[in-house]
Every structure is written in C-alpha cells, then in structure tokens.
Design a protein around this motif. Structure first.
Motif, PDB file in Angstrom:
ATOM      1  N   ALA A  51     -51.600  61.633  36.031  1.00 29.48           N
ATOM      2  CA  ALA A  51     -50.986  60.599  35.196  1.00 29.48           C
ATOM      3  C   ALA A  51     -49.475  60.643  35.282  1.00 29.48           C
ATOM      4  CB  ALA A  51     -51.437  60.761  33.748  1.00 29.48           C
ATOM      5  N   TRP A  52     -48.901  61.849  35.278  1.00 35.83           N
ATOM      6  CA  TRP A  52     -47.458  61.990  35.391  1.00 35.83           C
ATOM      7  C   TRP A  52     -47.117  63.438  35.685  1.00 35.83           C
ATOM      8  CZ3 TRP A  52     -45.756  65.503  31.817  1.00 35.83           C
ATOM      9  CH2 TRP A  52     -46.437  65.590  30.591  1.00 35.83           C
ATOM     10  N   SER A  53     -45.895  63.658  36.103  1.00 35.21           N
ATOM     11  CA  SER A  53     -45.385  65.009  36.304  1.00 35.21           C
ATOM     12  C   SER A  53     -43.913  65.032  35.909  1.00 35.21           C
ATOM     13  CB  SER A  53     -45.568  65.476  37.749  1.00 35.21           C
ATOM     14  OG  SER A  53     -44.823  64.671  38.632  1.00 35.21           O
ATOM     15  N   ARG A  71     -46.288  64.183  21.477  1.00 40.34           N
ATOM     16  CA  ARG A  71     -45.263  64.766  22.334  1.00 40.34           C
ATOM     17  C   ARG A  71     -45.740  66.074  22.944  1.00 40.34           C
ATOM     18  NH1 ARG A  71     -39.850  64.011  18.462  1.00 40.34           N
ATOM     19  NH2 ARG A  71     -40.014  61.733  18.271  1.00 40.34           N
ATOM     20  N   ASP A  85     -42.810  62.509  26.262  1.00 39.62           N
ATOM     21  CA  ASP A  85     -43.791  61.533  25.799  1.00 39.62           C
ATOM     22  C   ASP A  85     -45.120  61.836  26.484  1.00 39.62           C
ATOM     23  OD1 ASP A  85     -45.402  59.234  25.404  1.00 39.62           O
ATOM     24  OD2 ASP A  85     -43.626  57.975  25.165  1.00 39.62           O
ATOM     25  N   ALA A  87     -47.635  60.139  26.844  1.00 38.40           N
ATOM     26  CA  ALA A  87     -48.216  58.996  27.541  1.00 38.40           C
ATOM     27  C   ALA A  87     -47.708  58.876  28.970  1.00 38.40           C
ATOM     28  CB  ALA A  87     -47.918  57.707  26.775  1.00 38.40           C
ATOM     29  N   ASN A  88     -46.439  59.228  29.199  1.00 42.27           N
ATOM     30  CA  ASN A  88     -45.863  59.003  30.529  1.00 42.27           C
ATOM     31  C   ASN A  88     -44.998  60.155  31.047  1.00 42.27           C
ATOM     32  OD1 ASN A  88     -43.432  58.743  29.045  1.00 42.27           O
ATOM     33  ND2 ASN A  88     -43.680  56.519  28.901  1.00 42.27           N
ATOM     34  N   GLY A  89     -44.801  61.192  30.265  1.00 43.39           N
ATOM     35  CA  GLY A  89     -44.032  62.348  30.702  1.00 43.39           C
ATOM     36  C   GLY A  89     -42.534  62.191  30.649  1.00 43.39           C
ATOM     37  N   LYS A  90     -42.037  61.063  30.157  1.00 42.81           N
ATOM     38  CA  LYS A  90     -40.587  60.843  30.093  1.00 42.81           C
ATOM     39  C   LYS A  90     -39.976  61.618  28.925  1.00 42.81           C
ATOM     40  CE  LYS A  90     -40.771  56.258  32.222  1.00 42.81           C
ATOM     41  NZ  LYS A  90     -40.233  56.764  33.504  1.00 42.81           N
ATOM     42  N   ALA A 364     -54.997  63.665  27.983  1.00 39.79           N
ATOM     43  CA  ALA A 364     -54.501  64.238  29.240  1.00 39.79           C
ATOM     44  C   ALA A 364     -54.577  65.763  29.223  1.00 39.79           C
ATOM     45  CB  ALA A 364     -53.064  63.800  29.496  1.00 39.79           C
ATOM     46  N   ARG A 378     -55.530  62.632  33.810  1.00 41.72           N
ATOM     47  CA  ARG A 378     -56.478  61.954  32.928  1.00 41.72           C
ATOM     48  C   ARG A 378     -57.780  61.710  33.677  1.00 41.72           C
ATOM     49  NH1 ARG A 378     -51.677  59.030  31.274  1.00 41.72           N
ATOM     50  NH2 ARG A 378     -51.138  59.665  29.157  1.00 41.72           N
TER      51      ARG A 378
END
Length: 380
Positions: A51-53, A71, A85, A87-90, A364, A378
């Motif tokens: 999903a993100w890194s 978080r 975040d 949801a998106n790793g930002k 996740a 995910r």
C-alpha cells in the motif's frame, strides 16, 4: 540466525552503565551458527498489495512502530520521530530530537513519547516537543501513554508515572530483583483500570493512580547456579485478549494470566527470547532456534509447531485474522495459517532485519526494518 543480547548490571544503572556482552543461546559463540534451509517458492495462497512505504533511517528492536488514532508512529536511532498517516504513509508530522533514541514510540494518538539514550523521557504532540525529564536509569521499553499520563518501565525494574501535560512525576514503584537485567523490550500495558508491568519473571498489576501493587503472578521462577542462568525477565510484546494476558519469560517459559483476578492460568516451559501474540484461541511465538509454535490460549497445550523457519532470526509475531505474520533477519515477512502454520504467502522489504513485531494499522500490516524502511501491505 541465533540472537545474542546484552546484559546490564542493575547496580550500575543509575550511573554510567557497565554493559557486558553475553551470548545467551544454546550455541557457543565459538561454534559455527546453523544456517537456515532454503525456502521453497512462495505459496501465494492469499493476495496482498504493497500500500505504501516510507523511510525513517536505521532503527532497532526497541523502536517498534505503533498504531493509534489513524497514525503510525515510528522513530529511528538518530533521534527522528514521525507520525505517518496510516492510509497512505505520508508524514503528518516529523521532528528531530537531536539525540539518539533508545526506546519508543508510545502514544495515545495525540501525545507521543520516547526515551533517549541519555535517559531522557521526551513527550511530543503535533510535531513539537512538550517536555523532557531525566530518568534515573536506562529503559529499553516503549513508554505507555494512557489516561493523560506517561508510564515508564526502566531497566532497574522501576515503574514510574508522569503527568502527560507537564512531565511532573506522579509516583514510582520499585521491585527488588536480580542484579542483572536484559537490555530488551519488556512488558508495559493497561488492562481496564490496571497497569501491568513485567518485573523479573512476573506480571505485576499496579494501581495506575498511585503505583500500589494489586497482584503479581510468576510466569517463570529464577533458577540456575549463576546470575545469567537466573535471568527470566518478561520480554515484550505480550498478547492481551480481554482480561487474558499471555507473555514470555526470557528463555524460560510462556504463560497466561487472568488480569481481572490476578491469577495464573497456565505456564509452560519454552526457550524463546522474543515476545508473543495471539487471538482468542491461540498464542503464537518462536523458540530460540526459530521453531514457530502455537499454544492453546485456554490451557497452554501445544496446538502445532513448524520448523521450516528455523535459524532465521524471527521477530515477535502478529496474529491477524486467519494468518500470523512474523518477520525475519533477512527482511522477509512470513504469513502463515493460524490453523496449522502452513505458508500463506511471503512478503519482501529492503533485505535488512525485521527485529520488532509487525503491527496492524487499520487494515494494513506494517513492519519497520533495521535500515529504516517502513512498509505497509493490504489484502487484495
């Protein structure tokens, strides 16, 4: 891969620490370490998607990621702390404390806390530092932030509570113990209105308002002819389902406690050195040689064991639904069936060790590697 850990002299903790390397395993350091068997091709019986890194920089087993309030809180050895975040790793926020970090992050979703290598407890919120206080001893366990307080377990087996807004010390509880302690993450959690800490080989229930001891239950009893052999510290993480709290005493036993009554449910001899996790039916953990075991949560009887991951330097596991996730020293995440340990799939990271347990962040699965990679997958 065989793990080695450090022992810390309890007498030296308040001053400059005297740390002695000790090889605590069944194998002598002079012997060639057993090599893991080659893994077969990935089974891929379940679908996952990265999903993100994110990148945090080098970390260690005492800097485990934490999920709270949407978080993912992460830190690195050099002193950076971030809230990502889920949801998106930002980055939601990121701050540098300009001093190396020894343990953390603990958070309730708003206030975050870490412990530095020069024995300072640091609290943050919204990317800014709130306060710092000096601790009398080192700590290798993430602070617990709950009820507008910050609780700390230091390596001299003292539990201390601080006001979350000001850092004022509220109370401190010290328990007599053996002269050596393990420089490894311990157990500190809340169950209802009871604060539970791992002190030596015991789980101890404390009143979070004043530190008074409500109960204490031995998971393992110190035995042996010397200080090293008598070391049975509770290692984190532990598994909590309702009032059932199950944990591991280092290289001695796994056991479960009824936290509502302060009674021992069961304890079984086990040689592992990392924490456990579980669900309402089973408790999972790895032995020192990498054998991966499931125990019945109600009775402690073995449910199954697999040996195909032996000598891979396994992390503590994470139970999530029908699978159990565990990282290894080569940066792989193994997802195995909770029913029999058969492989479901295998995930790759940056190739560096996964030393801290994976965490569940919403929907996740998140891990952090020794080189600082933070990866989230995910299900498809």
């Amino acid at each position: 891969m065989t793990r080695s850990y450090k022992l810390v002299s309890r007498r030296a903790l308040p001053a400059a620490l005297l740390v002695a390397a000790a090889f605590l395993s069944a194998c002598s350091s002079s012997q060639k370490k057993p090599q893991p068997a080659e893994l077969p091709p990935v089974a891929a019986l379940m679908g996952t998607q990265l999903a993100w890194s994110a990148q945090m920089g080098p970390s260690n087993a005492s800097l485990a990621p934490l999920f709270a309030a949407g978080r993912v809180f992460v830190a690195n050895n050099a002193g950076a702390v971030a809230a990502l975040d889920a949801a998106n790793g930002k980055d939601i926020w990121r701050v540098s404390l300009d001093t190396p970090i020894a343990a953390g992050v603990g958070s309730d979703g708003q206030t975050a806390a870490v412990i530095t290598r020069n024995n300072q407890l640091v609290a943050m919120a919204d990317g800014r530092e709130l306060w710092r206080v000096r601790l009398p001893a080192r700590s290798f366990t993430s602070p617990l932030v709950a009820g507008q307080r910050v609780f700390v377990l230091t390596a001299d087996r003292t539990v201390t509570a601080f006001d979350g807004k000001t850092g004022a010390r509220l109370w401190s509880q010290n328990r007599p113990a053996e002269p050596l302690v393990l420089s490894q993450t311990g157990a500190l959690l809340a169950v209802g209105d009871t604060l539970i800490a791992g002190l030596s080989g015991r789980l101890v229930g404390l009143n979070p308002d004043n530190g008074a001891v409500r109960w204490e239950v031995p998971v393992a009893t110190s035995r042996g002819t010397n200080e090293v052999e008598r070391l049975v510290d509770i290692v984190g993480p532990v598994s909590r389902i309702g009032s059932s709290v199950c944990g591991r005493a280092y290289s001695a036993a796994v056991g479960c406690v009824d936290a509502s009554r302060g009674t021992l449910v069961w304890t079984k001899g086990a040689q592992g050195t990392t924490g456990v996790h579980g669900d309402d039916r089973l408790v999972f953990g790895s032995e020192a040689d990498g054998g991966f075991v499931a125990w019945q949560r109600a009775t402690g009887e073995p449910a199954w064991r697999i040996d195909r991951l032996k000598y891979r330097g396994l992390s503590a596991p994470l139970a999530l639904g029908r699978v159990v996730a565990v990282g290894d020293s080569r940066g792989l995440v193994h997802l195995v069936s909770r029913e029999d340990g058969s492989e479901m799939t295998r995930l790759t990271t940056d190739g560096s060790a996964i030393e801290a347990a994976p965490v569940l962040a919403g929907d996740a699965l998140v891990v952090q590697t020794r080189n600082g990679g933070v990866f989230a997958w995910r299900p498809q």
